[in-house]
Structures are given as C-alpha cells and as structure tokens.
Design an enzyme around this catalytic site. Structure first.
Site, short mmCIF file in Angstrom:
data_model
loop_
_atom_site.label_atom_id
_atom_site.label_comp_id
_atom_site.label_asym_id
_atom_site.label_seq_id
_atom_site.Cartn_x
_atom_site.Cartn_y
_atom_site.Cartn_z
N GLY A 169 35.90 26.81 43.57
CA GLY A 169 35.96 28.40 43.84
C GLY A 169 34.47 28.83 44.18
O GLY A 169 33.47 28.06 44.31
N GLN A 222 48.66 29.29 32.83
CA GLN A 222 48.84 29.73 34.46
C GLN A 222 48.03 28.58 35.03
O GLN A 222 48.11 28.81 36.50
CB GLN A 222 48.02 31.03 34.40
N THR A 269 41.11 27.97 43.70
CA THR A 269 40.99 28.67 42.34
C THR A 269 42.39 29.66 42.29
O THR A 269 42.89 30.07 43.36
CB THR A 269 39.95 29.90 42.44
N MET A 291 45.57 36.22 34.28
CA MET A 291 44.30 35.88 34.38
C MET A 291 43.85 36.44 35.94
O MET A 291 44.65 37.48 36.42
CB MET A 291 44.01 34.44 34.54
N GLY A 292 42.69 36.33 36.33
CA GLY A 292 42.20 36.58 37.97
C GLY A 292 40.95 37.34 37.88
O GLY A 292 40.43 37.76 38.88
N GLY A 344 31.96 29.85 42.17
CA GLY A 344 30.56 29.13 41.67
C GLY A 344 30.36 27.93 42.38
O GLY A 344 29.23 27.89 42.53
N GLU A 391 43.63 40.70 33.77
CA GLU A 391 42.42 40.61 32.34
C GLU A 391 41.44 41.53 32.71
O GLU A 391 40.62 41.95 31.84
CB GLU A 391 42.15 39.12 32.20
N ASP A 396 42.59 32.44 40.96
CA ASP A 396 42.30 33.65 41.20
C ASP A 396 42.37 34.14 42.54
O ASP A 396 42.46 35.44 43.10
CB ASP A 396 40.82 33.80 40.77
O1 F6P Z 1 38.62 31.30 37.47
C1 F6P Z 1 40.02 30.82 36.93
C2 F6P Z 1 39.97 31.52 35.56
O2 F6P Z 1 40.93 30.82 35.06
C3 F6P Z 1 39.75 32.80 35.37
O3 F6P Z 1 40.86 33.55 35.80
C4 F6P Z 1 39.71 33.09 33.95
O4 F6P Z 1 39.24 34.30 33.75
C5 F6P Z 1 38.78 32.14 33.72
O5 F6P Z 1 38.95 30.94 34.87
C6 F6P Z 1 38.88 31.34 32.42
O6 F6P Z 1 38.00 30.28 32.23
P1 F6P Z 1 37.96 29.17 31.07
O7 F6P Z 1 38.95 28.25 31.54
O8 F6P Z 1 36.59 28.57 31.32
O9 F6P Z 1 38.21 30.09 29.83
#
Ligand code: F6P
Length: 353
Positions: free
Chosen positions: A109, A278, A132, A176-177, A111, A229, A134
């Site tokens: 994604g 998700q 991703t 999420m998102g 990053g 979120e 998102d």
């Molecule tokens: O970028 C994908 C994502 O699932 C986001 O929707 C969410 O905020 C984040 O990653 C959660 O990250 P982690 O798995 O590090 O808790």
C-alpha cells in the site's frame, strides 16, 4: 532473469494469489526465477537476509488462502526516512545486488510503495503492485483486498440486520479504512445500511437521528449505522482509541456514536467493531482475478524492462503509473462528487450531513 517479490504493510486477502500468479507466469518462461523475500523489505534490509526461491510446488493451493506466505511487516514508519535512513537504504541496495535481482516486485500500500519509490530513485528496477483493504492508494481505481473486505462488511451489516430487527435496535458497525471512507461506503451500500459515516464528510448527529426517527414513523423500528474508523463529528478530530499495543491507531468512534445515538433517540443501541476480521480469510473472486491480472501485467512490464511504475486499474483498463507521478503517496480519499456518494444519498442513505 531473477525476479524478487515481497509483500509489505498490513496483510489482506489476495496477496497469495499475486505471488502464485507471478510464479506461474515465470514457469512459462524457461530461465526465469522468482525469489520470495520475507517480511516486506525487511528480508532485503536486515541481516541475515531472508529470501528463498519460489517454485510451482511452493505456491500450490494458495490461490484462496488469506494472508501472505512471504510474511509482511507494518512497522508504522518508513525506515528510509528515519535516522537509520542511510544504513537502511545501503543494506537494501546491497541485498538486491547480492541476490542478483534483475527486477523487484513490491506488493504494498501507500507506506510500502513510498519505500519502493526511494529504491526507484536509487536505480532499483522496481514494479509496484497495489494492495490494501482501504483502497486509498492513488493512481489506481482499485487495490487488491478491497473487494474481499467490502464483502465481509456487507455480510456483517446483513447479519446485524436480523438481530436489529428482532430487538428494535440501532446497530452501529465500526469498520476500517484509516482516513478514507471507501470500505464503509461500499460495504454499507452493499449490506443495506441506513446511515454511513465516512471521514470525508464530518458528520452531525441531527440528520442521523432524523433518519432513524423517520424510519420509526414508517414502522421500521431498527436502523443500521456503518461508521468508518476515521469518521468524526463536524469540528471534532478523528478518535485514536484503537485496540492495539504500542501503536497509535484509529478506533473507538463506533462506541461514541452508539452511546450518543442512545442518548439522543432513547432507542436500544449496540455497537460492533469488525476489526481485523476485515483483513483475514479467503479473497473474493474479484480479488483473485485482480491479483492475477496485476501479477501478469507486472511481469509483462518486467519482460519489456519497463521499470519504475506501479500497475493500476483505471476504469476497466490495466495500465501503469510511474512512481514519480503518484503525488508523494498521499492517501486517496472518496471523491464527494463521485457517483458512489450520489448513489448512497439518492437511495436514501444518510451520510451524516
Ligand atoms: O491499512 C489497513 C488497515 O487495516 C487500516 O484499515 C487499519 O487502520 C490498520 O491497517 C490497522 O493496522 P494494524 O493491523 O497494524 O492494527
């Protein structure tokens, strides 16, 4: 040719389908070897390096499997922009050289693709593949993982419906998102939500309550609310109460919305945080197809030695976008003038405005 592949950032359904697609493509071309790099760029950057050849046998039965057989890392920071920048870049470049890679496929994604851009700037022959849940990566209409996630959200909304209806309740579902509302908007529409709150539209409670009351007057004593979120009230900031250790994560707005709706409507209200459900499990058919299309398009670019770009889906067409045209990897947001926003509101879904 020796081609490396790594998967970075948060996992999502469809990563294994990409890896399999790339290995199957290579198996049609004698002399082409695929090297799987472990844990995102870490397998190249850290010592000892972690990489191994991928064979047809090694990718059998992974088309449907969630996660990534290569592992991933979501360190929440770009090591190429940290105080370890010099050594991180030098190690990675050495890793590419030591493995003798003619190309590097980076599945990730925003990053991870930002890191890949640094490698491109240092002359590494990179092709990016966007993934991703998102769907917030610029340059492509869709990323791998998004469709599977939308299916999961839609299913959750649908399941909440029968229990909401039986108990005359408001059900709030937090999804999420990050700062983009694609998951909430698409999953909410597909699941039959009555209210969808997304980060791009700071919301007010008044239209949300009016929608719920109107439904009551029509004899529908339950309502389904999907909250992204990153959603926040007008003039408030996003809520960082995420249920994780050691990392500042978005999360918690679902509980706030639920308790405020209870106070304002006096209707029995419950909330659910869908969380990492998700991201897990089997990719949708669409994601499996998209993963294969992206894998093949990336390998076609490798064959043409057309490096320094990310494969993309624009409309119905597969294409590629040069890394330097992706505006410094700003996350893509829902376009408020897009037909999907109009579709929601034109079918009576309240977006909190
Ligand atoms: O970028 C994908 C994502 O699932 C986001 O929707 C969410 O905020 C984040 O990653 C959660 O990250 P982690 O798995 O590090 O808790």
């Amino acid at each position: 040719m020796k081609i490396g592949i790594c998967t970075g950032g948060g996992d999502c359904p469809g990563l294994n389908a990409v890896i399999r697609g790339v290995v199957r493509f290579a198996s049609q071309h004698p002399g082409m070897e695929i090297i799987g790099i472990r844990d995102g760029m870490n397998g190249l950057m850290q010592r000892p390096m972690r990489a191994h050849p991928l064979t047809l046998d090694g990718v059998q039965d992974i088309l449907h499997r969630g996660g990534t057989i290569l592992g991933t890392c979501n360190q929440g920071g770009n090591p190429y922009e940290s105080d370890q920048r010099e050594v991180s870049i030098r190690n990675t470049l050495e890793g590419v050289k030591n493995l003798g890679l003619d190309a590097l496929l980076v599945v990730g994604g925003e990053g991870t693709q930002g890191m890949a851009k640094t490698l491109v700037d240092h002359g590494v022959p990179v092709i990016g593949i966007p993934k991703t849940i998102d769907n917030d990566l610029p340059g492509t209409d869709q990323t791998i993982g998004f469709s599977s996630c939308v299916d999961i959200v839609a299913d959750a909304v649908f399941r909440l419906r029968s229990t909401a209806e039986s108990h005359d309740r408001i059900m709030v579902l937090e999804v999420m998102g990050r700062d983009s509302g694609y998951i909430a908007l698409h999953g909410g529409i597909a699941g039959g939500a009555h209210v969808i709150l997304i980060p791009e539209i700071p919301f007010a409670y008044e239209p949300v309550c009016a929608t719920i009351q109107r439904r009551k007057q029509q004899g529908r004593n339950f309502s389904l609310v999907v909250v992204s979120e990153g959603a926040h009230e007008d003039a408030a900031s996003p809520y960082y109460g995420g249920n994780t250790t050691g990392v500042k994560n978005l999360g918690g707005i679902g509980s706030i919305v639920a308790s405020t709706l209870f106070e304002k409507t006096k209707m029995d209200t419950r909330y659910t945080v869908l969380g990492h459900l998700q991201r897990g499990g089997m990719p949708s058919s669409w994601d499996r197809i998209l993963a294969n299309r992206f894998a093949v398009h990336a390998m076609d670019l490798v064959m043409r030695k057309q490096f320094g770009c990310i494969v993309a889906l624009q409309g119905a067409t597969l294409t590629q976008v040069p890394y330097d045209q992706i505006e410094s990897f700003q996350r893509k947001k829902v376009d408020l003038a897009s037909d999907i926003v109009h579709t929601a509101e034109a079918t009576g879904i309240c977006l909190g405005r």
